[in-house]
Write a protein that holds these residues in place. Sequence first.
Motif, PDB file in Angstrom:
ATOM      1  N   ALA A  87      -6.369  12.671 -14.243  1.00  0.00           N
ATOM      2  CA  ALA A  87      -7.118  11.491 -13.607  1.00  0.00           C
ATOM      3  C   ALA A  87      -6.236  10.488 -12.859  1.00  0.00           C
ATOM      4  N   GLY A  88      -5.000  10.438 -13.537  1.00  0.00           N
ATOM      5  CA  GLY A  88      -3.954   9.656 -12.909  1.00  0.00           C
ATOM      6  C   GLY A  88      -3.039   9.970 -11.820  1.00  0.00           C
ATOM      7  N   ASP A  89      -3.479  11.428 -11.270  1.00  0.00           N
ATOM      8  CA  ASP A  89      -2.561  12.076 -10.118  1.00  0.00           C
ATOM      9  C   ASP A  89      -1.094  11.976 -10.916  1.00  0.00           C
ATOM     10  N   HIS A  90      -0.690  12.442 -11.903  1.00  0.00           N
ATOM     11  CA  HIS A  90       0.596  12.524 -12.530  1.00  0.00           C
ATOM     12  C   HIS A  90       1.103  13.616 -12.022  1.00  0.00           C
ATOM     13  N   ASP A  91       2.763  13.512 -12.041  1.00  0.00           N
ATOM     14  CA  ASP A  91       3.451  14.664 -11.447  1.00  0.00           C
ATOM     15  C   ASP A  91       4.378  15.365 -12.353  1.00  0.00           C
ATOM     16  N   GLY A  92       4.162  14.540 -13.780  1.00  0.00           N
ATOM     17  CA  GLY A  92       5.383  15.013 -14.778  1.00  0.00           C
ATOM     18  C   GLY A  92       4.918  14.119 -16.018  1.00  0.00           C
ATOM     19  N   VAL A  93       5.621  14.488 -17.302  1.00  0.00           N
ATOM     20  CA  VAL A  93       5.252  13.910 -18.428  1.00  0.00           C
ATOM     21  C   VAL A  93       6.638  13.473 -18.998  1.00  0.00           C
ATOM     22  N   ILE A  94       6.468  12.381 -19.698  1.00  0.00           N
ATOM     23  CA  ILE A  94       7.471  11.664 -20.613  1.00  0.00           C
ATOM     24  C   ILE A  94       6.934  11.956 -22.049  1.00  0.00           C
ATOM     25  N   ALA A  95       7.516  12.888 -22.687  1.00  0.00           N
ATOM     26  CA  ALA A  95       6.916  13.096 -24.081  1.00  0.00           C
ATOM     27  C   ALA A  95       8.086  12.236 -25.023  1.00  0.00           C
ATOM     28  N   PHE A  96       7.145  11.291 -25.841  1.00  0.00           N
ATOM     29  CA  PHE A  96       8.011  10.064 -26.295  1.00  0.00           C
ATOM     30  C   PHE A  96       7.657  10.293 -27.824  1.00  0.00           C
ATOM     31  N   GLY A  97       8.556  10.274 -28.919  1.00  0.00           N
ATOM     32  CA  GLY A  97       7.866  10.019 -30.170  1.00  0.00           C
ATOM     33  C   GLY A  97       8.608  11.053 -30.877  1.00  0.00           C
ATOM     34  N   GLY A  98       7.889  11.327 -32.307  1.00  0.00           N
ATOM     35  CA  GLY A  98       8.096  12.387 -33.041  1.00  0.00           C
ATOM     36  C   GLY A  98       7.633  13.760 -32.512  1.00  0.00           C
ATOM     37  N   GLY A  99       7.866  14.871 -33.635  1.00  0.00           N
ATOM     38  CA  GLY A  99       7.300  16.146 -33.083  1.00  0.00           C
ATOM     39  C   GLY A  99       5.979  16.180 -32.533  1.00  0.00           C
ATOM     40  N   SER A 100       5.052  15.255 -33.135  1.00  0.00           N
ATOM     41  CA  SER A 100       3.540  15.511 -32.673  1.00  0.00           C
ATOM     42  C   SER A 100       3.576  14.841 -31.137  1.00  0.00           C
TER      43      SER A 100
END
Length: 382
Positions: A87-100
Amino acid sequence: MTLTANWSYPTAIKFGAGRIKELPEACAQAGIKRPLLVTDKGLANMEITQNTLDVLEAAGLGRALFADVDPNPNEANLDAGVAAFKAGDHDGVIAFGGGSGLDLGKMVAFMAGQTRPVWDFEDIGDWWTRADADAIFPNICVPTTAGTGSEVGRASVLTNSETQEKKIIFHPKVLPSVVICDPELTVGMPKHITAGTGMDAFAHCLEAFCSPHYHPMSQGIALEGLRLVKENLPRAYNTPDDIEARAHMMSAAMMGATAFQKGLGAIHSLSHPIGAIYHTHHGTTNAVVMQAVLEANRDAIEDRLALAANYLGIEGGYDGFYAFVGELNAALGIPASLSAMGVTDPDKEAILKGALKDPSCGGNPVEMTEAYTRALIDRVCV
């Protein structure tokens, strides 16, 4: 000692206090212009998350956040994350946090361009080749705990909410393009999370070290990871703003996840189904079952753990190491049993079924037969 470095093993890592400010450069390095930051519900409104979004926004990278992530993320979380990504037309992810957050974020980047269900890519044989590799989006990982090491992993753990099973989803391109390890992000962790995630790192190193498979590089990494946890986890637990201890624990977490290419074992084979069924914290569950597994495997690991004890400065060989684990758990406030974690009257047959199917079985130094595993479950289910 200056604990700041750039590493390229097993991927590009920017390590050091304050390096979250380099997130825009990491996005450029990964080729991401419209990132979606994925984290868990508990972190969504915390200062470290909002400050990270400020960094992205100031660099013209937007302020997109997805945080519908459970402590043991499942396929519903994944579907919602993929929908938000598209929906946001994103082109990559920043995974932020603990394992989950890290695991779910990596899966969003992996699955956003796939047409097959995620379970088709479980870590079985060459199932990963079923994926369209050209449709996998890049991800950047920013850990805010020190335990899972998912930031340097090529897989994620995802719970199938229908079958109550944890599945490992693997593909080489799930490995993050860039990792930012900033120990300042871990200072605000609650003490029980510092303890549980730290013991997860310890379990990774311990099981990798005891695995019978041949992998000398992982063997050495695992042993040094054990030392770092022994010397720094109590410091981080008792003095939360000890940045040096926090930094060493972030290293130990990555080392554990790198080392367990050599294999995991019964600790994880038990904690995966227990966590899937009863929603317990993964690292804490590892710590609770650890001594029972050590005793069940004693004949196969006694000599090896005597070597580890000597390196770690623990007297008494295997017996000294075993006692040290109990003392460390107690010092960190780890529950003494599954029942103390709230797992009362557990379904032993369901745990047995899940444990025997878990891919970690193959790295246990003793064959996980039904009889062995049933006896082990009887020992831990008190």
